[in-house]
Motif scaffolding. Structure first.
Motif, mmCIF file in Angstrom:
data_model
loop_
_atom_site.group_PDB
_atom_site.id
_atom_site.type_symbol
_atom_site.label_atom_id
_atom_site.label_comp_id
_atom_site.label_asym_id
_atom_site.label_seq_id
_atom_site.Cartn_x
_atom_site.Cartn_y
_atom_site.Cartn_z
ATOM 1 N N UNK A 1 -21.186 -14.474 -2.491
ATOM 2 C CA UNK A 1 -22.503 -14.599 -3.117
ATOM 3 C C UNK A 1 -23.103 -13.255 -3.522
ATOM 4 N N UNK A 2 -22.434 -12.158 -3.224
ATOM 5 C CA UNK A 2 -22.923 -10.847 -3.683
ATOM 6 C C UNK A 2 -22.873 -10.802 -5.206
ATOM 7 N N UNK A 3 -23.901 -10.225 -5.791
ATOM 8 C CA UNK A 3 -24.037 -10.278 -7.246
ATOM 9 C C UNK A 3 -22.958 -9.502 -8.023
ATOM 10 N N UNK A 4 -22.524 -8.371 -7.510
ATOM 11 C CA UNK A 4 -21.613 -7.531 -8.296
ATOM 12 C C UNK A 4 -20.162 -7.961 -8.265
ATOM 13 N N UNK A 5 -19.849 -9.031 -7.537
ATOM 14 C CA UNK A 5 -18.449 -9.425 -7.348
ATOM 15 C C UNK A 5 -17.971 -10.359 -8.454
ATOM 16 N N UNK A 6 -16.829 -10.033 -9.053
ATOM 17 C CA UNK A 6 -16.271 -10.850 -10.128
ATOM 18 C C UNK A 6 -15.164 -11.753 -9.594
ATOM 19 N N UNK A 7 -14.333 -11.229 -8.724
ATOM 20 C CA UNK A 7 -13.174 -11.994 -8.250
ATOM 21 C C UNK A 7 -12.734 -11.403 -6.913
ATOM 22 N N UNK A 8 -12.294 -12.254 -5.992
ATOM 23 C CA UNK A 8 -11.768 -11.730 -4.728
ATOM 24 C C UNK A 8 -10.479 -12.433 -4.370
ATOM 25 N N UNK A 9 -9.679 -11.786 -3.543
ATOM 26 C CA UNK A 9 -8.501 -12.438 -2.970
ATOM 27 C C UNK A 9 -8.394 -11.998 -1.513
ATOM 28 N N UNK A 10 -8.240 -12.968 -0.625
ATOM 29 C CA UNK A 10 -8.211 -12.670 0.807
ATOM 30 C C UNK A 10 -6.774 -12.652 1.311
ATOM 31 N N UNK A 11 -6.392 -11.576 1.972
ATOM 32 C CA UNK A 11 -5.087 -11.485 2.609
ATOM 33 C C UNK A 11 -5.305 -11.442 4.121
ATOM 34 N N UNK A 12 -4.915 -12.511 4.824
ATOM 35 C CA UNK A 12 -5.109 -12.558 6.272
ATOM 36 C C UNK A 12 -3.916 -11.911 6.973
ATOM 37 N N UNK A 13 -4.220 -11.060 7.928
ATOM 38 C CA UNK A 13 -3.172 -10.499 8.777
ATOM 39 C C UNK A 13 -3.006 -11.402 9.976
ATOM 40 N N UNK A 14 -1.787 -11.890 10.241
ATOM 41 C CA UNK A 14 -1.713 -12.701 11.448
ATOM 42 C C UNK A 14 -1.219 -11.959 12.684
ATOM 43 N N UNK A 15 -0.919 -10.705 12.560
ATOM 44 C CA UNK A 15 -0.596 -9.896 13.735
ATOM 45 C C UNK A 15 -0.818 -8.433 13.375
ATOM 46 N N UNK A 16 -1.372 -7.647 14.337
ATOM 47 C CA UNK A 16 -1.616 -6.223 14.100
ATOM 48 C C UNK A 16 -0.747 -5.395 15.033
ATOM 49 N N UNK A 17 -0.108 -4.354 14.484
ATOM 50 C CA UNK A 17 0.675 -3.420 15.284
ATOM 51 C C UNK A 17 -0.010 -2.058 15.162
ATOM 52 N N UNK A 18 -0.366 -1.433 16.291
ATOM 53 C CA UNK A 18 -0.968 -0.108 16.203
ATOM 54 C C UNK A 18 -0.875 0.582 17.550
ATOM 55 N N UNK A 19 -0.849 1.903 17.540
ATOM 56 C CA UNK A 19 -0.912 2.619 18.797
ATOM 57 C C UNK A 19 -2.353 2.947 19.162
ATOM 58 N N UNK A 20 -3.260 2.617 18.231
ATOM 59 C CA UNK A 20 -4.676 2.758 18.519
ATOM 60 C C UNK A 20 -5.161 1.441 19.102
ATOM 61 N N UNK A 21 -6.201 1.492 19.907
ATOM 62 C CA UNK A 21 -6.762 0.257 20.442
ATOM 63 C C UNK A 21 -7.833 -0.208 19.453
#
Lengths: 92, 92, 92, 92, 92, 92, 92, 92, 92, 92
Positions: I62-82
């Motif tokens: 609903x933000x006014x400046x947005x024309x098009x979006x695409x959502x990419x869901x991550x189903x698992x995260x790998x990182x050495x950071x918490x």
């Protein structure tokens, strides 16, 4: 001689008229109505890249019936016909 | 006269040879090496759709240097040149 | 006989009406509503490429409910049915 | 009757043979060689979706000359011809 | 039973409302909001291809919040659940 | 419950076998053979995103008949059916 | 030095004017009118990614004749010419 | 002067080597490694379309590390720099 | 924690403002302006798929400046950071 | 700090292993397994474009499980978190 194919999408109600208008431009030797992704293919045969730029940018893109174009430049021609003579560009 | 544009991707190391081989096929009047998505555009001018089918299926697709082709059929030609006469198809 | 498949996207609120209008055009023998990228496939069976050009450019593209079309020309037909006789084109 | 269009890319050196092989399958009433993105369009007219699944999965996809197919199902047919009778599916 | 997946792009400000409206149509058993190219996937389970054509063309495409749809027909279902019974279509 | 649609292209000669193999994986509730760009759509209903990651990465992608997959995650389900209960995921 | 190629589609009737306007922006060293999918390629040579972001977002995208752009960042340059000196960015 | 951008995909393990090899070809003035769809953009500045055809077809396409190329020809250059002099092509 | 990347095309004259507005939404931890096909990538880190659905559908779209979006869901995260602790989602 | 998103398609049987290998490269702070067109998104945070070029070309592209990558460079980051400090790049 520089040859280029200009692929054209025309306004739906003006395909014939656009073909005629393209044919009226200096440098356009043939226009074909085609099946598939594009409505028209026009063949341009001019002397230099610069003449081609002028034809496309200043004349073709300003025709009213044109929706979208894509230019494919040929950088070499192979033929057993003398295309330059046939299309009258070898002279001068 | 039926005109068709056969867009061709050739094997990377055989673009010139493929252009020459295409030009050797009956019905192919011109071959252009082009910038962009396709390596070559060959212009075919024959008498019937059936001759075109035969040329593409039985001869062109069997040339060794060809990787992929796409045929664009023109169903009408607009020109101030007498293309049929120039390319010798009106006769017989 | 020239056969062509005209892939059609129709206005969302006028798919049935557009199918009916297409069927009313001379040369259109069948219209199918289809799942996938296109809303309708209409099958055209006429005598020459020129008749096809006329049908598409002067009649089909001017129907109100049509948003976009793509023409796929068949250059050869294989069938055990006598399609020309069945669709009444062998006569005259 | 369920009608479907099976778009086919065939092996470059086997387009004619693949067209003939497709025509030999029960349910395939016509095969067209076409210009553009696909080499062949085969028209299938069978009695149920399940028969269609069987034809495509168990027979068509196993033909040797086939590289890639895409099935477009028609969920409704509009025609002034009695297609079911013409293609012999209304009986039994 | 015929199952089909209708992929839907909805108006940006009406995704939830469109999901609810789709769910209100007879034959639509589930609607999912999804990540990726499409906003919604609605699952349709009806008795015949013709019922599906009617649902999509006459009802779904006329919903106000819908921008674009694509129908994917399933021609065979594999499951260890008795889907027809679960979704109430085996009866009558 | 997390629902996902896994779009699958299978090896041409193994579509049925791949559908059966997919159905044998825990979490896969339905597999549909489909017309269009993809051969199969399998519906997965599991408890967490992590279970989904495990199913796709460690089991599905290792099935022999699979050529390519694309996962579409649903982040919300709308239905008048109690899907969790029907597919036995609400328990435990 | 950060080099980037900004691919540009311009309004059909304003390709030359847009090329001139792009050339007037600080950081744009060259603009080329091109055949193919894009109308213009402008080459940008600035000192930091942040300067590039500022140029594209605050200046280029606000030019009136621009319809669509795509930025391709070069993360390393190979040349036998001293590009930084030639385009005056090594100084200061 | 004819300017062209040759977009290049290189073998994954030979991107640097391919960039160096491209730079060694007469007519190639710059090579950039780029983010996005293509690995490298090489800028070619030669005197004629024919020289460009020769460079691409006979030399570039035969480099071992190259997987795919696409040529974008510029038909006009706009710059406040004297590109012909800077890249040494105005002479002779 | 559910991570998702929301690819965004913004109105040409409002890229910075849209980036700021996205950053103001609960759950959006970072926004990047990017080169290529998309203008912005925003990273969302929330607790459940349902929270993600709510954020995208009810707030972001609903933000006014947005024309098009695409959502990419991550189903698992790998990182050495918490990551959960760093972005404050593990608490409560 | 330069941030980039490297979209990765991994070998079907080695997605987890590839994610781990990517995480082992200096400069890669996070790897996500994702639904949709790409298998993995890895986030790279380094000091300069040149370090990024080195990481992608000399290390990432040489990992065995990688089939295809696409790099999306962020040229500006917006966040209320101090990303440089969090990911340890502000120091030295």
């Amino acid at each position: 001689m520089v040859t280029a194919f200009i692929l054209v999408n025309a306004r739906r109600d003006a395909v014939n008229e656009t073909a005629q208008a393209l044919l009226g431009l200096a440098g356009v030797t043939e226009v074909y109505s085609t099946a598939g992704e594009w409505d028209l293919i026009s063949v341009v045969r001019v002397k230099t890249n610069d003449e081609l730029a002028d034809l496309v940018t200043n004349h073709m893109l300003k025709l009213e019936g044109i929706v979208k174009t894509q230019t494919v430049i040929a950088f070499r021609a192979y033929s057993e016909y003398d295309l330059e003579r046939m299309f009258g560009l070898g002279l001068e």
